[in-house]
Design a protein around this motif. Structure first.
Motif, PDB file in Angstrom:
ATOM      1  N   GLU A   1      -1.993   2.829 -15.652  1.00 27.39           N
ATOM      2  CA  GLU A   1      -2.902   1.835 -16.199  1.00 27.39           C
ATOM      3  C   GLU A   1      -2.808   0.512 -15.417  1.00 27.39           C
ATOM      4  O   GLU A   1      -3.760  -0.313 -14.947  1.00 27.39           O
ATOM      5  N   ALA A   2      -1.756   0.467 -14.419  1.00 25.64           N
ATOM      6  CA  ALA A   2      -1.483  -0.725 -13.560  1.00 25.64           C
ATOM      7  C   ALA A   2      -1.620  -0.187 -11.994  1.00 25.64           C
ATOM      8  O   ALA A   2      -0.467   0.315 -11.539  1.00 25.64           O
ATOM      9  N   LYS A   3      -2.834  -0.222 -11.445  1.00 29.21           N
ATOM     10  CA  LYS A   3      -3.296   0.337 -10.044  1.00 29.21           C
ATOM     11  C   LYS A   3      -2.364  -0.759  -9.301  1.00 29.21           C
ATOM     12  O   LYS A   3      -2.127  -2.075  -9.285  1.00 29.21           O
ATOM     13  N   GLY A   4      -1.580  -0.134  -8.166  1.00 25.89           N
ATOM     14  CA  GLY A   4      -0.994  -0.947  -7.354  1.00 25.89           C
ATOM     15  C   GLY A   4       0.394  -1.646  -8.056  1.00 25.89           C
ATOM     16  O   GLY A   4       0.931  -2.584  -7.451  1.00 25.89           O
ATOM     17  N   ASN A   5       0.717  -1.062  -9.191  1.00 24.44           N
ATOM     18  CA  ASN A   5       1.882  -1.646  -9.880  1.00 24.44           C
ATOM     19  C   ASN A   5       1.674  -3.161 -10.357  1.00 24.44           C
ATOM     20  O   ASN A   5       2.390  -3.958 -10.918  1.00 24.44           O
ATOM     21  N   LEU A   6       0.416  -3.658  -9.947  1.00 26.67           N
ATOM     22  CA  LEU A   6       0.112  -4.910 -10.574  1.00 26.67           C
ATOM     23  C   LEU A   6      -0.325  -4.936 -12.160  1.00 26.67           C
ATOM     24  O   LEU A   6      -1.519  -4.543 -12.473  1.00 26.67           O
ATOM     25  N   ILE A   7       0.435  -5.987 -12.688  1.00 25.36           N
ATOM     26  CA  ILE A   7       0.049  -6.113 -14.077  1.00 25.36           C
ATOM     27  C   ILE A   7      -1.044  -7.335 -14.407  1.00 25.36           C
ATOM     28  O   ILE A   7      -2.113  -7.165 -14.954  1.00 25.36           O
ATOM     29  N   TYR A   8      -0.824  -8.258 -13.578  1.00 22.62           N
ATOM     30  CA  TYR A   8      -1.646  -9.292 -13.397  1.00 22.62           C
ATOM     31  C   TYR A   8      -1.618 -10.048 -12.309  1.00 22.62           C
ATOM     32  O   TYR A   8      -0.647 -10.452 -11.647  1.00 22.62           O
ATOM     33  N   ASP A   9      -2.749 -10.714 -11.742  1.00 18.43           N
ATOM     34  CA  ASP A   9      -2.809 -11.793 -10.744  1.00 18.43           C
ATOM     35  C   ASP A   9      -3.239 -12.892 -10.954  1.00 18.43           C
ATOM     36  O   ASP A   9      -4.608 -13.104 -11.275  1.00 18.43           O
ATOM     37  N   TRP A  10      -2.540 -13.991 -11.634  1.00 21.90           N
ATOM     38  CA  TRP A  10      -2.779 -14.887 -12.278  1.00 21.90           C
ATOM     39  C   TRP A  10      -2.620 -16.225 -11.580  1.00 21.90           C
ATOM     40  O   TRP A  10      -1.696 -16.547 -10.642  1.00 21.90           O
ATOM     41  N   GLU A  11      -3.485 -17.279 -12.023  1.00 19.54           N
ATOM     42  CA  GLU A  11      -3.319 -18.586 -11.124  1.00 19.54           C
ATOM     43  C   GLU A  11      -3.337 -19.489 -12.389  1.00 19.54           C
ATOM     44  O   GLU A  11      -4.129 -19.483 -13.329  1.00 19.54           O
ATOM     45  N   ILE A  12      -2.658 -21.017 -11.835  1.00 20.38           N
ATOM     46  CA  ILE A  12      -3.033 -22.144 -12.624  1.00 20.38           C
ATOM     47  C   ILE A  12      -3.213 -23.253 -11.479  1.00 20.38           C
ATOM     48  O   ILE A  12      -2.826 -23.209 -10.354  1.00 20.38           O
ATOM     49  N   GLY A  13      -4.073 -24.394 -12.011  1.00 25.51           N
ATOM     50  CA  GLY A  13      -4.158 -25.403 -10.978  1.00 25.51           C
ATOM     51  C   GLY A  13      -5.302 -25.292 -10.298  1.00 25.51           C
ATOM     52  O   GLY A  13      -6.032 -24.255 -10.278  1.00 25.51           O
ATOM     53  N   GLU A  14      -5.672 -26.231  -9.361  1.00 28.23           N
ATOM     54  CA  GLU A  14      -6.638 -26.187  -8.353  1.00 28.23           C
ATOM     55  C   GLU A  14      -6.539 -25.678  -7.020  1.00 28.23           C
ATOM     56  O   GLU A  14      -5.749 -26.549  -6.316  1.00 28.23           O
ATOM     57  N   LYS A  15      -6.826 -24.482  -6.554  1.00 27.16           N
ATOM     58  CA  LYS A  15      -6.396 -24.207  -5.330  1.00 27.16           C
ATOM     59  C   LYS A  15      -6.875 -24.961  -3.995  1.00 27.16           C
ATOM     60  O   LYS A  15      -6.199 -25.323  -3.169  1.00 27.16           O
ATOM     61  N   ASP A  16      -8.314 -25.208  -4.011  1.00 25.67           N
ATOM     62  CA  ASP A  16      -8.989 -25.891  -2.979  1.00 25.67           C
ATOM     63  C   ASP A  16      -8.574 -27.269  -2.837  1.00 25.67           C
ATOM     64  O   ASP A  16      -7.859 -27.547  -1.689  1.00 25.67           O
TER      65      ASP A  16
ATOM     66  N   ASP B   1       0.680  -1.290  -0.094  1.00 24.97           N
ATOM     67  CA  ASP B   1       0.280   0.021  -0.152  1.00 24.97           C
ATOM     68  C   ASP B   1       0.820   1.269  -0.090  1.00 24.97           C
ATOM     69  O   ASP B   1       1.719   1.378   0.702  1.00 24.97           O
ATOM     70  N   GLY B   2       0.439   2.391  -0.831  1.00 25.26           N
ATOM     71  CA  GLY B   2       1.154   3.283  -0.735  1.00 25.26           C
ATOM     72  C   GLY B   2       2.598   3.364  -1.680  1.00 25.26           C
ATOM     73  O   GLY B   2       3.399   4.395  -1.395  1.00 25.26           O
ATOM     74  N   ALA B   3       2.827   2.294  -2.271  1.00 29.64           N
ATOM     75  CA  ALA B   3       3.973   2.226  -3.272  1.00 29.64           C
ATOM     76  C   ALA B   3       4.166   3.232  -4.218  1.00 29.64           C
ATOM     77  O   ALA B   3       2.864   3.464  -4.838  1.00 29.64           O
ATOM     78  N   PRO B   4       4.918   3.949  -4.499  1.00 33.83           N
ATOM     79  CA  PRO B   4       5.009   4.653  -5.820  1.00 33.83           C
ATOM     80  C   PRO B   4       4.374   4.333  -7.059  1.00 33.83           C
ATOM     81  O   PRO B   4       4.672   2.862  -7.014  1.00 33.83           O
ATOM     82  N   GLN B   5       3.774   4.726  -7.790  1.00 34.97           N
ATOM     83  CA  GLN B   5       3.064   4.231  -9.030  1.00 34.97           C
ATOM     84  C   GLN B   5       3.878   4.589 -10.180  1.00 34.97           C
ATOM     85  O   GLN B   5       4.156   5.783 -10.498  1.00 34.97           O
ATOM     86  N   LEU B   6       4.083   3.396 -11.060  1.00 36.96           N
ATOM     87  CA  LEU B   6       4.698   3.568 -12.497  1.00 36.96           C
ATOM     88  C   LEU B   6       3.958   3.915 -13.346  1.00 36.96           C
ATOM     89  O   LEU B   6       4.129   4.960 -14.150  1.00 36.96           O
TER      90      LEU B   6
ATOM     91  N   VAL C   1       4.499  -7.794 -11.245  1.00 33.54           N
ATOM     92  CA  VAL C   1       4.622  -6.116 -11.025  1.00 33.54           C
ATOM     93  C   VAL C   1       5.481  -5.306 -11.876  1.00 33.54           C
ATOM     94  O   VAL C   1       6.827  -5.829 -12.310  1.00 33.54           O
ATOM     95  N   TYR C   2       5.162  -4.216 -11.854  1.00 33.22           N
ATOM     96  CA  TYR C   2       6.211  -3.292 -12.340  1.00 33.22           C
ATOM     97  C   TYR C   2       7.218  -2.519 -11.145  1.00 33.22           C
ATOM     98  O   TYR C   2       6.711  -2.137 -10.107  1.00 33.22           O
ATOM     99  N   THR C   3       8.338  -2.181 -11.487  1.00 30.11           N
ATOM    100  CA  THR C   3       9.356  -1.694 -10.674  1.00 30.11           C
ATOM    101  C   THR C   3      10.108  -0.613 -11.487  1.00 30.11           C
ATOM    102  O   THR C   3      10.218  -0.866 -12.577  1.00 30.11           O
TER     103      THR C   3
END
Ligand code: FES
Ligand code: FES
Lengths: 780, 156
Positions: free
Chosen positions: A159-174, A151-156, A360-362
């Motif tokens: 378009e990418a809020k919180g510097n997050l480009i994607y939050d991706w997953e694969i496979g069955e979590k549960d 939270d509060g990190a500088p923004q690059l 993420v962007y840095t």
């Protein structure tokens, strides 16, 4: 196998020019009236450009232009693209920020191009670049991926809020969580995959010329895939229409992934050449290479693996944060997703896997594929945690692996991949034997008596090459198809030209591709010329990366050879009044089986071109093209064993032996394959022991020269013990799997597992510098 | 500007050059001898090694004017009369090169090493230690060491 056919150790045809200094690399080319570009690069990790004062630079001797990002975009040059669309787990498309080849308003990493100077000599260009005054307003910056998500990190990028480009997953979590909850033993680790700089020895370079008379551009460039470069430069950056742009990648001095991408400098040289009316050359110096070549790796992961009471894996859960740098490079999005998490099943039968990746962007250089691209990160994770789990459970690490090996094929993993063929016990056995694993106890004692700590480590890697059916990668978000093309041009005198969309930058295609023709027709490899790397000569191709030139590139040639063979046989049958089915081609002769009737290969070829006596309705000529689209990935696999000795006084590690047992499927030239493995292992040892890209808290790159970035040198590594075991890949006509990256993928965990074994502490992070190892030994 | 005059690969050359011009630039840009490469800017990689008065020198570390009056041999001058130098042949026969970019410097260093240390005194450890100033990213050094062992034998 003939002396020059498949499986023969044919010496390389291309060597002559390299050993006599006659290689032709991009920087070796000159053009009349050639000028030189020097980039003005951001000294700040993050800043707003308030203004640029060019007046002093423009007045300096020899300067023909000082250009900025507003002029570039004003001329309609498009932003850089990322060629693989990834969707987050909520279904939203990745959040991609804009990247202009020259910054327009913001610079986002140290080295980001802010302006370019073109002058008559390199010295004048560089001197004038120093005189460009840019008024920067410094902005807050963030260097580490983990910090960028806070939270509060500088923004690059907006378009990418919180510097997050994607939050991706694969496979069955549960299912995976449930399985781990019920496990008899769970091993947890936090694993860092260190950031690397690829460092091909030839720095990147570009020489661009706009020819006004023909309204046509030529670009010489250090590229692994000149056709892709041309396509992207024209279709997306609008530098020139595709039919008016010739891209030539001549001799290229290594790539390792870093020369796949189309960088700002190539775009700028082309654009500046037209705008200023002079040929423009840019050659990176090593510092620029460290600053701006796409880096590799830089993952931080938390992993948990659960076993039942028999040591069988029941579930594997991974949470990864990947640092992509300040901008999304061409294939950057695919590396921490489909090239990474799809390999997390390793060589093992694992019913439940779940992996979550946040990218993420840095304020650092862009990160993209580097030798192995995602598979080294996966392998390091799997093989570190397997070894650690074995130690925690008091089991022999080799035995724990063996118990979990996939042994029936095809094997569908829970993470997309379907392994087609392999024999993991065979490569494990071969490696253990070659390393004399059974007697390591004695060697440890002997070392201990000398005050040294000996350790041994394993790595049973699997990787995926020859990426992959175009329709399949398209459905996963790839913007391109991943087929390859090949053309076999038989000349009237019977010599052969191979035109291929693959590109050799050290891999030896001029030799191995010629071996295919030898195998097929019995022609000496000297009668075969391989042509590549020029969009004017080769129609199209996808280039060389991901160990694809054998499995995909050669497969295209095999298909083209099939067509040539069929036509040649028809002609020969007609000329000798025989049945087409009775014609055989071998040793450079075309024979009627079971008779003494025959023609020289050259006679049949000449007949094809004179056209005097061809079968009814046949077109003259003997030239065929084929496009080959793979049916699956290929799955090279093997076991690497590393033995080390650590000096507890200094923390310094010596690699005592390194053993590799690989399964690459069918091998065309063992000498060349061994060379690939040697090089790959050395890069892996580099990652594990020496190499590390370090930015300080201000975003300054501390490792921007060979004084600071520790490249593996000859005395850092031993000679290697290699062997291969062949299971034929069923997915392509050659039965090949690919060998270009295995060494870099398989070796880091073997080495770190060896050191952790020696020092009795699993908590080691790459690179295992003496300081780090010493600190662990001494509990600091 | 200064006048430099030297023998390069057996031929006398004379040029008027800037004082700051490096020997490697002189060879590459003035004489078009592009076999000598530039791989770094800190005199670490050895891609630029040539022989100056019989000794291996990193030509990125010397000014052209410093080599004035000297005898310079580059990779282009190593083969004699169409015959490869034994060290060149050894690199080919032992697959001591891949992309070829480090190769000219490696070969020039290797020839110098054999001349300095003597073919008979070159064990693997000595070879590896003496390659400290030459970086290769492709071969992992394994086959470079084999090449130098073989080349040394052939030179003996
Ligand atoms: S260019 Fe001379 S040592 Fe690197
Ligand atoms: S052969 Fe490529 S750097 Fe040595």
């Amino acid at each position: 196998m003939g002396v020059e056919g498949i499986g023969a150790r044919v010496l390389r045809k291309e060597d002559k020019r390299f050993i006599t200094g006659k290689g032709r690399y991009t920087d070796d080319f000159k053009m009349a009236g050639m000028h030189y570009a020097a980039f003005v690069r951001s000294p700040h990790a993050h800043a707003k450009i308030r203004g640029i004062d060019k007046s002093a630079a423009e007045a300096m001797p020899g300067v023909v232009g000082v250009l900025d990002g507003k002029q570039l975009t004003g001329d309609g040059i498009g932003n850089l693209i990322c060629g693989w669309m990834i969707h987050s787990k909520d279904g939203s498309p990745m959040n991609m920020g804009a990247w202009s080849a020259i910054a327009t308003e913001h610079v986002r990493y140290v080295g980001d191009a802010a302006a370019v100077v073109v002058a008559d000599t390199l010295e004048n260009a560089r001197a004038a670049a120093e005189a460009v005054v840019i008024d920067y307003e410094e902005l807050p910056h963030v260097i580490r991926a983990v910090d960028a998500l806070k939270d509060g990190a500088p923004q690059l990028h907006p378009e990418a809020k919180g510097n997050l480009i994607y939050d991706w997953e694969i496979g069955e979590k549960d299912a995976t969580e449930q399985a781990i909850a019920g496990a008899a033993h769970v091993t947890e680790m936090e694993i860092v995959n260190n950031r690397l700089s690829p460092n091909p020895m030839e720095p990147r370079a570009a020489l661009a010329n706009y020819d006004e008379a023909d309204d046509h551009f030529t670009l010489y460039t250090t590229s692994q895939n000149p056709h892709v470069a041309r396509l992207v430069l024209s279709a997306f950056y609008q530098v020139a229409p595709e039919h008016k742009l010739r891209v030539i990648a001549p001799d290229v001095g290594g790539g390792f992934g870093s020369k796949i991408y189309i960088y700002p400098e190539e775009i700028v040289c082309l654009w500046a050449s037209k705008r200023l009316g002079v040929p423009v050359k840019w050659t990176s110096d090593r510092t620029e290479a460290f600053l701006t070549d796409a880096h590799g790796r830089d993952h931080v992961s938390k992993a948990r693996i659960g076993f039942d009471k028999d040591g069988k894996i029941v579930g594997f859960s991974i949470d990864t944060i990947a640092n992509i740098g300040a901008y999304m490079s061409l294939f950057s999005s695919s590396v921490p997703t489909y090239l990474y998490a799809t390999l997390l099943s390793g060589q093992y039968n694992i019913a439940n896997i779940h992996c979550n990746v946040r990218t993420v962007y840095t304020n650092t250089a862009p990160v993209d594929a580097y030798r192995g691209a995602g598979r080294p990160e996966a392998t390091y994770l799997v093989e570190r945690i397997m070894e650690t789990a074995a130690r925690e459970m008091g089991m022999d690490p080799a035995e724990l692996r063996r118990r979990n090996f996939v042994s029936e094929f095809p094997h569908q993993t829970p993470v997309i991949m379907c392994y087609d063929a392999g024999d993991y016990n065979a490569t494990l056995d071969a490696a253990l034997k070659a390393a004399d694993y059974a007697n390591i106890g004695k060697r440890k004692e002997e070392a201990k008596a000398r005050g040294k700590l000996r350790g041994i480590g394993l790595s049973c890697y699997i990787e995926a090459c020859g990426i992959a059916p175009s329709a399949a990668v398209g459905s996963l978000g790839a913007g391109v198809g991943l087929w390859e093309s090949g053309e076999i041009r038989v000349n009237p005198v019977g010599t052969v030209e191979i035109l291929t969309g693959s590109h050799s930058h050290g891999q030896g295609h001029e030799t191995t591709f010629a071996q295919l023709v030898n195998e097929r027709f019995g022609l000496p490899v000297d009668n075969v010329q391989v042509i590549h790397g020029d969009t004017d000569k080769v129609q199209f191709g996808m280039g060389t990366y991901g160990s694809r030139s054998g499995a995909v590139g050669m497969s295209a040639l095999v298909k083209a050879l099939d067509k040539v063979e069929a036509k040649a046989k028809k002609i020969a049958a007609h000329l000798m009044e025989a049945d087409e089915g009775d014609i055989v081609i071998e040793d450079g002769e075309v024979k009627v089986a079971g008779t003494d009737r025959k023609l020289g290969w050259h006679e049949v070829c000449l007949a094809a071109y004179t056209g005097h006596n061809l079968p009814q309705g046949m077109e003259p000529g003997l030239k065929e093209t084929a496009f080959y689209d793979p049916t699956n990935f290929t799955f090279p696999a093997g076991t690497y064993v590393c033995e080390v000795e650590v000096d507890p006084e200094t923390g310094k590690t010596e690699v005592i032996q390194f053993v590799a047992a690989d399964d690459f499927g069918v091998i065309v030239n063992p000498m060349i394959v061994e060379g690939q493995v040697h090089g790959g292992i050395t890069q892996g040892i580099g990652q594990a022991l020496l190499e590390n890209v370090i930015y300080d808290d201000n975003g300054q790159l501390l490792t921007a020269s060979y004084m600071d970035y520790a490249m593996p040198r000859a005395d850092d590594v031993p000679s290697y013990k290699l062997s291969t075991h062949e299971t034929v890949c069923p997915g392509n006509p050659m039965g090949m799997k690919g060998c270009g990256e295995a060494g870099a993928i398989g070796s880091p965990p073997a080495l770190i597992n060896a050191i952790t074994d020696a020092i009795g502490n699993n908590n080691l992070t790459m690179p295992a510098t003496p300081a780090r190892v010493w600190a662990l030994i001494n509990g600091k | 500007m200064s006048k430099v005059s030297m023998t390069v690969n057996g031929k006398t050359v004379e040029r008027e050059v800037e004082d700051r011009m490096l020997l490697v630039e002189f060879l590459r840009e003035e004489l078009n001898l592009t076999g000598t490469h530039v791989g770094c800017d800190t005199s670490q990689c050895g891609a630029c090694v040539v022989h100056v008065d019989g000794k291996a020198v990193k030509s990125c570390t010397q000014l052209a004017v410093q080599a004035s009056g000297c005898e310079v041999v580059t990779i282009e001058g190593l083969a004699t009369g169409g015959d490869l130098h034994p060290m060149q042949a050894a690199f080919k026969e032992n697959h001591g090169l891949q992309c070829g970019f480090c190769t000219p410097g490696m070969i020039m260093t290797a020839v110098d090493l054999v001349n300095r240390v003597g073919a008979g005194n070159l064990d693997e450890k000595t070879i590896r230690e003496n390659l400290e100033g030459n970086i290769c990213r492709c071969t992992g050094y394994h086959n470079i060491v084999r090449s130098i062992e073989a080349g040394a034998k052939a030179m003996a």
